[in-house]
Design an enzyme around this catalytic site. Sequence first.
Site, PDB file in Angstrom:
ATOM      1  N   LYS A 115      26.398   1.771   9.251  1.00  0.00           N
ATOM      2  CA  LYS A 115      27.494   1.467   8.326  1.00  0.00           C
ATOM      3  C   LYS A 115      28.763   2.175   8.783  1.00  0.00           C
ATOM      4  O   LYS A 115      29.827   1.580   8.858  1.00  0.00           O
ATOM      5  CB  LYS A 115      27.145   1.974   6.925  1.00  0.00           C
ATOM      6  CG  LYS A 115      26.059   1.168   6.252  1.00  0.00           C
ATOM      7  CD  LYS A 115      25.496   1.907   5.031  1.00  0.00           C
ATOM      8  CE  LYS A 115      24.019   1.621   4.896  1.00  0.00           C
ATOM      9  NZ  LYS A 115      23.334   2.465   3.922  1.00  0.00           N
ATOM     10  N   LYS A 164      24.101   2.600  18.433  1.00  0.00           N
ATOM     11  CA  LYS A 164      23.361   2.415  17.192  1.00  0.00           C
ATOM     12  C   LYS A 164      24.114   1.533  16.200  1.00  0.00           C
ATOM     13  O   LYS A 164      25.321   1.668  16.040  1.00  0.00           O
ATOM     14  CB  LYS A 164      23.148   3.808  16.574  1.00  0.00           C
ATOM     15  CG  LYS A 164      22.433   3.807  15.260  1.00  0.00           C
ATOM     16  CD  LYS A 164      22.485   5.172  14.595  1.00  0.00           C
ATOM     17  CE  LYS A 164      22.381   4.997  13.100  1.00  0.00           C
ATOM     18  NZ  LYS A 164      23.091   5.964  12.312  1.00  0.00           N
ATOM     19  N   LYS A 205      28.826  14.911  11.899  1.00  0.00           N
ATOM     20  CA  LYS A 205      29.646  14.611  10.720  1.00  0.00           C
ATOM     21  C   LYS A 205      30.802  15.596  10.591  1.00  0.00           C
ATOM     22  O   LYS A 205      31.903  15.220  10.190  1.00  0.00           O
ATOM     23  CB  LYS A 205      28.779  14.602   9.469  1.00  0.00           C
ATOM     24  CG  LYS A 205      27.954  13.337   9.434  1.00  0.00           C
ATOM     25  CD  LYS A 205      27.103  13.169   8.212  1.00  0.00           C
ATOM     26  CE  LYS A 205      26.384  11.832   8.306  1.00  0.00           C
ATOM     27  NZ  LYS A 205      25.125  11.789   7.579  1.00  0.00           N
TER      28      LYS A 205
HETATM   29  P1  TYM Z   1      20.213   5.979   5.897  1.00  0.00           P
HETATM   30  O1  TYM Z   1      20.601   5.575   4.533  1.00  0.00           O
HETATM   31  O2  TYM Z   1      21.295   6.319   6.863  1.00  0.00           O
HETATM   32  O3  TYM Z   1      19.316   4.866   6.578  1.00  0.00           O
HETATM   33  C1  TYM Z   1      18.183   4.352   5.933  1.00  0.00           C
HETATM   34  C2  TYM Z   1      17.073   4.048   6.924  1.00  0.00           C
HETATM   35  O4  TYM Z   1      17.516   3.117   7.910  1.00  0.00           O
HETATM   36  C3  TYM Z   1      17.262   3.634   9.212  1.00  0.00           C
HETATM   37  N1  TYM Z   1      18.318   3.189  10.140  1.00  0.00           N
HETATM   38  C4  TYM Z   1      18.077   2.702  11.368  1.00  0.00           C
HETATM   39  N2  TYM Z   1      16.920   2.508  12.031  1.00  0.00           N
HETATM   40  C5  TYM Z   1      17.007   1.962  13.261  1.00  0.00           C
HETATM   41  N3  TYM Z   1      18.183   1.609  13.856  1.00  0.00           N
HETATM   42  C6  TYM Z   1      19.369   1.778  13.223  1.00  0.00           C
HETATM   43  N4  TYM Z   1      20.493   1.411  13.807  1.00  0.00           N
HETATM   44  C7  TYM Z   1      19.342   2.362  11.919  1.00  0.00           C
HETATM   45  N5  TYM Z   1      20.301   2.688  11.018  1.00  0.00           N
HETATM   46  C8  TYM Z   1      19.660   3.192   9.942  1.00  0.00           C
HETATM   47  C9  TYM Z   1      17.283   5.134   9.046  1.00  0.00           C
HETATM   48  O5  TYM Z   1      16.592   5.790  10.091  1.00  0.00           O
HETATM   49  C10 TYM Z   1      16.607   5.297   7.704  1.00  0.00           C
HETATM   50  O6  TYM Z   1      15.205   5.246   7.852  1.00  0.00           O
HETATM   51  N6  TYM Z   1      18.774  10.701   5.285  1.00  0.00           N
HETATM   52  C11 TYM Z   1      18.367   9.331   5.089  1.00  0.00           C
HETATM   53  C12 TYM Z   1      17.999   9.003   3.652  1.00  0.00           C
HETATM   54  C13 TYM Z   1      16.964   9.898   3.093  1.00  0.00           C
HETATM   55  C14 TYM Z   1      15.572   9.911   3.408  1.00  0.00           C
HETATM   56  C15 TYM Z   1      15.010  10.932   2.599  1.00  0.00           C
HETATM   57  C16 TYM Z   1      14.769   9.186   4.285  1.00  0.00           C
HETATM   58  C17 TYM Z   1      17.184  10.833   2.133  1.00  0.00           C
HETATM   59  N7  TYM Z   1      15.996  11.479   1.840  1.00  0.00           N
HETATM   60  C18 TYM Z   1      13.631  11.209   2.635  1.00  0.00           C
HETATM   61  C19 TYM Z   1      13.400   9.480   4.329  1.00  0.00           C
HETATM   62  C20 TYM Z   1      12.834  10.485   3.525  1.00  0.00           C
HETATM   63  C21 TYM Z   1      19.521   8.441   5.502  1.00  0.00           C
HETATM   64  O7  TYM Z   1      20.656   8.828   5.454  1.00  0.00           O
HETATM   65  O8  TYM Z   1      19.164   7.173   5.827  1.00  0.00           O
END
Ligand code: TYM
Length: 331
Positions: free
Chosen positions: A198, A195, A111
């Site tokens: 968004k 991957k 990032k």
């Molecule tokens: P975020 O919002 O980017 O994504 C949410 C969830 O979707 C999964 N994901 C994917 N899995 C497989 N292939 C992909 N292309 C893909 N894109 C997204 C992510 O792995 C995630 O499970 N940091 C986290 C949010 C968060 C969180 C937490 C998660 C904040 N606190 C505590 C678990 C526990 C995030 O940015 O996810």
Amino acid sequence: KPTVVSGIRPTGYLHLGNYFGAVQNFLKMQDDFNCYFFIADIHSLTTHPTPENLQSGVRQVLAEYLACGIDPEKSTIFIQSDVPEVSELYALLNMNAYLGELERTTSFKDKARQNPDNVNAGLLTYPVLMAADIIIHKAHFVPVGKDQEQNLEMARKFAKRFNRMYKCDVFPIPRPYTFGGGDMIKVPGLDGSGKMGKSEGNAINLYEDPKSIRKKVMRAVTDAGPTEMNQEKPEVIQNLFTLMDIVSTPDTVAHFDELYNKCEIRYGDMKKQLAEDIIAYTAPIRERIIDILKDDAYLAKVAKLGADKARESAVQTLQEVKDVIGFKKLF
Ligand code: TYM
């Protein structure tokens, strides 16, 4: 029942990566685990959304959670900022999180590279807030996609460090969870990139209308086709097959696999099939999202119920944390 925590940032519509990487596991866990699924609105502030965007993003993800089948009677569904104890634990955990280890985190480095003008402290301490989210409910399992593996590793580290430092066992050490014990999932993009995401701009959303899904899938990057029988698939083609594996029946996948191996595949046909199979999956969810978004009173009720349940658990853990740290009441 073991406890489960996971969250999604409200930065846009949920896409197939979110669904198959995370939400699908949430659904399978609701009956057998004590589940907390939340909307990580504080985390989303690293990219400075306007108040309007923040609000509509939260509302959208809440409706999408429900539309996917997360049941507020079974699982605790809540908004991160409704539980101030999380931020308090985050402040406390920050004292034992070191600059070096935070700077070395891959997602931080990525990032910072992508957007060098916005390398804020929230981005640096992102894994600490995420650890607070998880351990404040004493989670045992965290269902997330492959891209969150390192953040989860940091959460494990912070939990262990706290227990060791205060010679206590306040926190269970959380583990990644994948259904059936398989590998963590990475849903690929359709643009040849590794991957779906968004920020990668290659996502197919659950809320997307069928026409737009067809257009996106038909535009997917392919190559000139195999030239030898049973040739190994290049990454862009493998990505198409991986997506098909996720949404289509095994017979469909086997059919196109055979055509590929015989050098008879027509990618146009494969994409058409893939688009229809994605639509069959997303269309009912999309209908439900539209319905639920009309019912603000219901959304508010779900958020309130979840906030109350999540706070109950958070308050308790935070009190234990304060006790072992040594915040004794003097008056
Ligand atoms: P975020 O919002 O980017 O994504 C949410 C969830 O979707 C999964 N994901 C994917 N899995 C497989 N292939 C992909 N292309 C893909 N894109 C997204 C992510 O792995 C995630 O499970 N940091 C986290 C949010 C968060 C969180 C937490 C998660 C904040 N606190 C505590 C678990 C526990 C995030 O940015 O996810």
